[in-house]
Design a protein around this motif. Structure first.
Motif, PDB file in Angstrom:
ATOM      1  N   ARG A 158      69.513  48.034  22.321  1.00 59.89           N
ATOM      2  CA  ARG A 158      68.831  47.368  23.436  1.00 59.89           C
ATOM      3  C   ARG A 158      69.087  48.086  24.759  1.00 59.89           C
ATOM      4  N   MET A 159      70.317  48.534  24.952  1.00 67.86           N
ATOM      5  CA  MET A 159      70.614  49.231  26.207  1.00 67.86           C
ATOM      6  C   MET A 159      69.848  50.541  26.303  1.00 67.86           C
ATOM      7  N   ASN A 162      66.262  49.528  27.113  1.00 68.05           N
ATOM      8  CA  ASN A 162      66.144  49.021  28.478  1.00 68.05           C
ATOM      9  C   ASN A 162      66.325  50.128  29.504  1.00 68.05           C
ATOM     10  N   ILE A 281      70.299  45.643  31.163  1.00 65.64           N
ATOM     11  CA  ILE A 281      71.470  46.440  30.776  1.00 65.64           C
ATOM     12  C   ILE A 281      72.752  45.691  31.127  1.00 65.64           C
ATOM     13  N   ALA A 284      73.243  43.053  28.562  1.00 68.14           N
ATOM     14  CA  ALA A 284      73.699  43.597  27.283  1.00 68.14           C
ATOM     15  C   ALA A 284      75.181  43.938  27.326  1.00 68.14           C
ATOM     16  N   VAL A 285      75.632  44.500  28.440  1.00 69.16           N
ATOM     17  CA  VAL A 285      77.056  44.806  28.582  1.00 69.16           C
ATOM     18  C   VAL A 285      77.872  43.520  28.508  1.00 69.16           C
ATOM     19  N   GLU A 334      68.320  38.813  28.584  1.00 69.81           N
ATOM     20  CA  GLU A 334      69.100  39.597  27.630  1.00 69.81           C
ATOM     21  C   GLU A 334      70.151  38.725  26.955  1.00 69.81           C
TER      22      GLU A 334
END
Length: 446
Positions: A158-159, A162, A281, A284-285, A334
């Motif tokens: 995903r990152m 994105n 992002i 996601a992190v 996200e």
């Protein structure tokens, strides 16, 4: 004996690549990055191609609807075929169709004086390719890593997508301002061609033999039973049928108009969309280290911020303010997406995932063609500001209603998860929508 479909590919680790990131995972991620770089700019380019040809906001909505109508029409068939045919072949064929349709669109715009019906037809062909691509892509990614590493693999996937979306949206907006939308559409066509070549090299030898089914209709009925017997699933899909529709209308129709009239053109709008990508992002992190126990409760609460972009356009906020709300909404969706993926991962049998995913996609995008088609007439009847506030209000109301479903509040994470990674289909239709922030949630567009 053939390895399990969910077994990790038997490849050795290479420098700079984790041991679990085998050939298929690497190819799928690389191809997704390529197509996201092209498609994020192309979504903006299509809207401005219509406007530069003399079209109105209603015409922008018609072109957007033409893309999503075949997506809705063919999704269920695409999901059933993905459980019957080699998935990588379905993906490559869909990429080829997307490449040809976007190349023709680019030639049409560069030649000058494109007609509305021509743009609608070519956009519809692109939507058809997406309908067959999405269920196959989700099933292919599902088998590319083991369940043990699925959370990390999915977050990195995903990152990467994105990050490509950030660059694609910002670069696309700048390119439209500098050289026009036609060249951005041409770049998108080239991206589909390259992605198709990469996906042609996917290794499907590790997949086990599929049991013969009872026919296409029987497969669809079986998927429907899986879908309708889970209240958490159909209630959130119904929620997203409204959310995707109003977000798509706001950002594919009203967003470019606000950008043209009050923000200074396509470049600031592309920048705002890029900030949405930055938010995804960040989200996601966060989800790499945060594992909330009540998956759908936390995820649903994070849908409320999707009302912010429509409200920001209604005010309208200055560019920096719009970038800020895009950042927050990107991070929030996200969080929803990762929690939705984990829920699907836990609750849906792997051998039925493509069919259930197709019903998920179908329900989630079913109202989008209508919403984008009527966005122009609604603006004429009530005004752009009222229409945008209406979009924001609907997001809040349907999300609050979903919280009344007991399964949404109570469903909890199980550890360890029983299956490998999958993509969040209910979030992903936002990616399929011709809408700005939503494009970061899944592998739509090939």
């Amino acid at each position: 004996m053939s390895p399990s479909p969910t077994a990790p590919p038997r490849t050795s680790a290479r420098r700079g690549r984790p041991a679990w990131a085998g050939r298929n995972y690497t190819l799928l991620t690389s191809a997704a990055v390529v197509t996201n770089l092209g498609s994020h700019g192309a979504l903006i380019a299509a809207a401005f191609a219509v406007l530069e040809s003399g079209g109105s906001g209603g015409d922008v909505g018609l072109v957007a609807a033409a893309r999503t109508l075949p997506l809705v029409a063919f999704l269920l068939i695409g999901g059933a075929l993905a459980d019957r045919l080699p998935r990588h072949r379905v993906m490559v064929a869909a990429n080829a169709l997307n490449c040809l349709s976007q190349a023709a669109f680019a030639v049409l715009v560069l030649a000058g004086d494109p007609q509305l019906w021509q743009m609608m037809l070519l956009t519809a062909l692109c939507g058809t390719g997406t309908a067959f691509f999405n269920p196959a892509a989700e099933g292919m990614l599902l088998s590319s890593v083991s369940g043990e590493h699925s959370n990390r693999a999915f977050a990195l996937f995903r990152m990467a997508m994105n990050g490509a979306g950030i660059g694609g949206a910002a670069l696309g907006g700048a390119m439209i301002a500098a050289i026009g939308p036609g060249w951005v559409l041409a770049v998108d066509a080239a991206a589909f061609a390259l992605a198709g070549v990469l996906r042609a090299f996917l290794d499907v030898g590790h997949a086990g033999d599929r049991a013969p089914g009872g026919g296409l209709l029987a497969d669809l009925r079986e998927g429907w039973v899986e879908f309708r017997t889970r209240p958490w699933l159909w209630s959130i899909v119904l929620q997203f049928s409204v959310v995707v529709a109003v977000v798509g209308a706001a950002e594919s129709v009203y967003g470019p108009l606000v950008a043209r009239d009050q923000l200074g053109g396509p470049a600031p709008w592309g920048l705002a969309l890029a900030f949405f990508g930055i938010g995804t992002i960040a989200g996601a992190v966060l989800m790499m280290i945060w594992k909330p126990r009540r998956l759908l409760l936390v995820g649903t609460l994070c849908v409320f911020p999707l009302a912010l972009p429509s409200a920001g356009l209604a005010v309208p906020l200055p560019v920096w303010g719009l970038c800020a709300v895009m950042l927050v909404s990107g991070a929030a969706i996200e969080v929803f997406g990762v929690n939705w993926m984990t829920t699907m991962h836990q609750e849906i049998p792997e051998e039925k995932f493509s069919r259930v995913s197709a019903y998920d996609w179908f329900g989630s995008v079913s109202m989008l063609p209508l919403a984008t088609a009527v966005a122009g007439p609604v603006e004429s009847a009530f005004g752009r500001t009222s229409a945008l506030w209406g979009c924001a209000t609907l997001v809040v109301l349907v999300t609050a209603a979903v919280l009344a479903v007991p399964d949404v509040r109570r469903l909890t994470r199980r550890t360890p998860p029983p299956k490998a990674v999958s993509l969040p289909a209910a979030a992903a239709p936002l990616a399929a929508a011709p809408a700005g922030p939503a494009v970061a949630s899944g592998p739509a567009d090939g």
